[in-house]
Design an enzyme around this catalytic site. Structure first.
Site, PDB file in Angstrom:
ATOM      1  N   HIS A  37      14.332  45.819  26.939  1.00  0.00           N
ATOM      2  CA  HIS A  37      14.437  47.242  26.562  1.00  0.00           C
ATOM      3  C   HIS A  37      13.272  47.972  27.228  1.00  0.00           C
ATOM      4  O   HIS A  37      13.193  48.048  28.443  1.00  0.00           O
ATOM      5  CB  HIS A  37      14.420  47.319  25.032  1.00  0.00           C
ATOM      6  N   ASP A  68      13.495  52.441  34.670  1.00  0.00           N
ATOM      7  CA  ASP A  68      12.218  51.724  34.559  1.00  0.00           C
ATOM      8  C   ASP A  68      11.699  51.247  35.900  1.00  0.00           C
ATOM      9  O   ASP A  68      10.502  51.023  36.064  1.00  0.00           O
ATOM     10  CB  ASP A  68      12.369  50.522  33.624  1.00  0.00           C
ATOM     11  N   HIS A  76      21.866  47.713  33.684  1.00  0.00           N
ATOM     12  CA  HIS A  76      21.774  48.438  32.408  1.00  0.00           C
ATOM     13  C   HIS A  76      22.973  48.090  31.551  1.00  0.00           C
ATOM     14  O   HIS A  76      24.068  47.917  32.076  1.00  0.00           O
ATOM     15  CB  HIS A  76      21.727  49.955  32.656  1.00  0.00           C
TER      16      HIS A  76
HETATM   17  N1  CMC Z   1      19.077  40.573  37.986  1.00  0.00           N
HETATM   18  C1  CMC Z   1      20.001  39.656  38.347  1.00  0.00           C
HETATM   19  N2  CMC Z   1      21.200  39.529  37.747  1.00  0.00           N
HETATM   20  C2  CMC Z   1      21.472  40.371  36.733  1.00  0.00           C
HETATM   21  C3  CMC Z   1      20.563  41.355  36.311  1.00  0.00           C
HETATM   22  C4  CMC Z   1      19.324  41.439  36.978  1.00  0.00           C
HETATM   23  N3  CMC Z   1      18.413  42.370  36.616  1.00  0.00           N
HETATM   24  N4  CMC Z   1      21.079  42.045  35.275  1.00  0.00           N
HETATM   25  C5  CMC Z   1      22.306  41.517  35.054  1.00  0.00           C
HETATM   26  N5  CMC Z   1      22.552  40.505  35.948  1.00  0.00           N
HETATM   27  C6  CMC Z   1      23.804  39.758  36.090  1.00  0.00           C
HETATM   28  C7  CMC Z   1      23.975  38.730  34.973  1.00  0.00           C
HETATM   29  O1  CMC Z   1      23.435  37.481  35.325  1.00  0.00           O
HETATM   30  C8  CMC Z   1      25.478  38.703  34.834  1.00  0.00           C
HETATM   31  O2  CMC Z   1      25.989  37.939  35.918  1.00  0.00           O
HETATM   32  P1  CMC Z   1      27.359  37.070  35.728  1.00  0.00           P
HETATM   33  O3  CMC Z   1      28.431  38.084  35.429  1.00  0.00           O
HETATM   34  O4  CMC Z   1      27.534  36.383  37.029  1.00  0.00           O
HETATM   35  O5  CMC Z   1      27.098  36.147  34.575  1.00  0.00           O
HETATM   36  C9  CMC Z   1      25.905  40.148  35.090  1.00  0.00           C
HETATM   37  O6  CMC Z   1      24.868  40.692  35.946  1.00  0.00           O
HETATM   38  C10 CMC Z   1      26.021  40.994  33.825  1.00  0.00           C
HETATM   39  O7  CMC Z   1      24.793  40.872  33.095  1.00  0.00           O
HETATM   40  P2  CMC Z   1      24.664  40.967  31.515  1.00  0.00           P
HETATM   41  O8  CMC Z   1      23.425  40.257  31.095  1.00  0.00           O
HETATM   42  O9  CMC Z   1      25.957  40.547  30.895  1.00  0.00           O
HETATM   43  O10 CMC Z   1      24.518  42.516  31.332  1.00  0.00           O
HETATM   44  P3  CMC Z   1      23.984  43.241  30.038  1.00  0.00           P
HETATM   45  O11 CMC Z   1      24.667  44.559  30.016  1.00  0.00           O
HETATM   46  O12 CMC Z   1      24.117  42.389  28.820  1.00  0.00           O
HETATM   47  O13 CMC Z   1      22.420  43.390  30.324  1.00  0.00           O
HETATM   48  C11 CMC Z   1      20.305  44.262  30.951  1.00  0.00           C
HETATM   49  C12 CMC Z   1      21.788  44.568  30.703  1.00  0.00           C
HETATM   50  C13 CMC Z   1      19.577  45.589  31.197  1.00  0.00           C
HETATM   51  C14 CMC Z   1      19.675  43.568  29.741  1.00  0.00           C
HETATM   52  C15 CMC Z   1      20.201  43.366  32.230  1.00  0.00           C
HETATM   53  O14 CMC Z   1      20.785  44.014  33.334  1.00  0.00           O
HETATM   54  C16 CMC Z   1      18.748  42.972  32.551  1.00  0.00           C
HETATM   55  O15 CMC Z   1      18.245  41.998  31.987  1.00  0.00           O
HETATM   56  N6  CMC Z   1      18.067  43.767  33.452  1.00  0.00           N
HETATM   57  C17 CMC Z   1      16.679  43.501  33.744  1.00  0.00           C
HETATM   58  C18 CMC Z   1      15.818  44.097  32.660  1.00  0.00           C
HETATM   59  C19 CMC Z   1      15.760  45.612  32.718  1.00  0.00           C
HETATM   60  O16 CMC Z   1      15.528  46.197  33.773  1.00  0.00           O
HETATM   61  N7  CMC Z   1      15.934  46.237  31.541  1.00  0.00           N
HETATM   62  C20 CMC Z   1      15.794  47.685  31.404  1.00  0.00           C
HETATM   63  C21 CMC Z   1      17.038  48.347  30.964  1.00  0.00           C
HETATM   64  S1  CMC Z   1      16.869  50.135  31.143  1.00  0.00           S
HETATM   65  C22 CMC Z   1      15.767  50.583  29.927  1.00  0.00           C
HETATM   66  C23 CMC Z   1      16.400  50.900  28.619  1.00  0.00           C
HETATM   67  O17 CMC Z   1      17.268  51.797  28.552  1.00  0.00           O
HETATM   68  O18 CMC Z   1      15.982  50.271  27.621  1.00  0.00           O
END
Ligand code: CMC
Length: 426
Positions: free
Chosen positions: A266, A365, A307
């Protein structure tokens, strides 16, 4: 009110269960499953992937289209024409202020920026190397000790005062966290400065030397606060609502929001972005980190990419990218090795099939981390700054909930533990 009904047929039930379908002013219709409990069922939705937990009129997001509206106004228009305090007023009250309302609100915030002298004593108890978010959780929660007995949360005027105090005092506490970590004296707020100038003054000035705050950096700070001001029912806002639903003290609620924000998935992501850039260290190692991010057996993710809601470009990131260019240019640091790594990483990820397919774009971010680093704010303070910006959002959601009939938040569960058994005889 829509007359639509969803019919749920469960194995073994003679008749389908009718579930009302509710329509908002924008966004998908919502199936009201509240009546299911009486039929002996709960719904199951870990991570709230498709659950609306409340009704709200504050912020609307269309993640697919990259839309973010506060009280109907697009975020890019607010970033261009408004400022942080005006956006706070908008979030809290539902409408943009008139000139006199804006002046009155700005003055109220200005005259609530000081914290009780006893709050200074709390800081002495924290180790110098404590994470500033750990201190923020503590000192914002501690405000509840100063404003508890006289506060009646059912009184709209009392709630307004709590909102103004929080928006005014959180920058003071945030800057104190930084000063504590570097062992410098705390700086009192200044009433002749704007909100963002005052924050930079409390962060970087000392009693020995009060330098003039750069207007470009103050403007960048203001836009960073504004872009973080609210984001609908995210993890920290939902935490504030859940805590608030018990009728607890608002300063304690905001402290719980700060705790939820701290995590790297987050608000902690902007700090994680900088840590990642330092870890990459050299442009020649970018490919190696991209490969790690794609490797399913490696937990590494590219911080600042992706995101939960925006599966298109994050509209806040668009604005932030522009500010990022202006700040790097103003400070003359665009060729700094760290910022060069960031720029190349952004370019490679935007062109890479893995990231394109999964719609993983740089989020807010990614750029805010770079801007804050350029301004000279240490990465451990980044999430504190996010919490400062998000305060009006948290308090607006808390206020919206308390002003209407509400229930204590109490999720249910799918129990997978042991069935009832007897304690073994000795
Ligand atoms: N780097 C590499 N792969 C990624 C990333 C990343 N940053 N984010 C998602 N993926 C991949 C993930 O491995 C999955 O791949 P597959 O479909 O092959 O299994 C796919 O993309 C979908 O990911 P998810 O985890 O199901 O997506 P989510 O919507 O649950 O997670 C997230 C969103 C923000 C937690 C994630 O993208 C992440 O961990 N990003 C890095 C941390 C980050 O920058 N967070 C800040 C969010 S913005 C601030 C806020 O509003 O709080």
């Amino acid at each position: 009110m829509s007359n639509k009904v969803a019919k749920l047929t469960l194995d073994g039930s003679a008749e389908p269960i009718d579930l009302p379908v509710l329509s908002g002013t924008l966004g998908p219709d919502v199936v009201d499953v509240g009546g299911l409990t009486a039929k002996g069922y709960f719904t199951y939705d870990p991570g709230f992937m498709s659950t609306a937990a409340c009704e709200s009129a504050i912020t609307y997001i269309d993640g697919g289209k990259g839309v973010l509206l506060h009280r109907g106004y697009p975020i890019d228009q607010l970033a261009e024409h408004s400022d942080f305090l005006e956006t706070c007023f908008l979030l809290l009250n539902g409408e943009l202020p008139s000139t006199s309302e804006k002046e009155e609100f700005t003055n109220s915030i200005r005259y609530h920026t000081m914290v009780h002298e006893q709050v200074y004593e709390f800081f002495k108890g924290f180790p110098r190397d404590a994470h500033p978010m750990a201190i923020m959780v503590g000192v914002v929660g501690a405000l509840s000790a100063f404003y508890h007995d006289a506060l009646d949360i059912t009184n709209a005027e009392h709630r307004k005062l709590a909102a103004h105090r929080l928006i005014a005092k959180i920058p003071t506490l945030a800057a104190m966290c930084y000063k504590h970590s570097i062992g410098q004296p705390f700086m009192y707020p200044r009433n002749d400065f704007s909100y963002s100038e005052n924050f930079l003054h409390m962060m970087f000035n000392t009693p020995c030397e009060e330098a003039k705050v750069s207007p470009i950096l103050a403007k960048a700070m203001d836009v960073i606060f504004l872009l973080h001001a609210d984001h609908e029912q995210n993890a920290s806002t939902s935490t504030v609502r859940l805590a608030g639903s018990t009728g607890t003290n608002p300063y304690a609620c905001i402290s719980s929001g700060i705790a939820a924000l701290w995590g790297p998935a987050h608000g902690g992501a902007n700090e994680a972005v900088l840590n990642m850039l330092y870890e990459i260290e050299d442009e020649s190692r970018i490919e190696e980190f991209i490969a790690r991010a794609k490797d399913k057996n490696d937990p590494f993710r590219l911080m600042g990419f992706g995101h939960r809601v925006y599966k298109n470009f994050d509209p806040r990131a668009k604005v932030m990218r522009k500010i990022c260019d202006e700040v790097l240019d103003d400070l003359g640091v665009e060729n700094d090795p760290l910022f060069r790594i960031a720029r190349r990483l952004e370019k490679i990820a935007l062109e890479d099939e893995y990231f394109i397919e999964r719609k993983l774009y740089p989020n807010v971010d990614f750029y805010s981390g770079i801007i804050l680093q350029a301004i000279g704010i240490p990465s451990s303070m980044f999430t504190v700054i996010f919490s400062l910006g998000r305060t009006p959002g948290w308090i607006s959601h808390w206020n919206e909930m308390i002003s209407q009939p509400y229930k204590i938040g109490r999720p249910r569960q799918l129990y997978k533990g042991s069935t009832q058994r007897d304690y073994p005889k000795k």
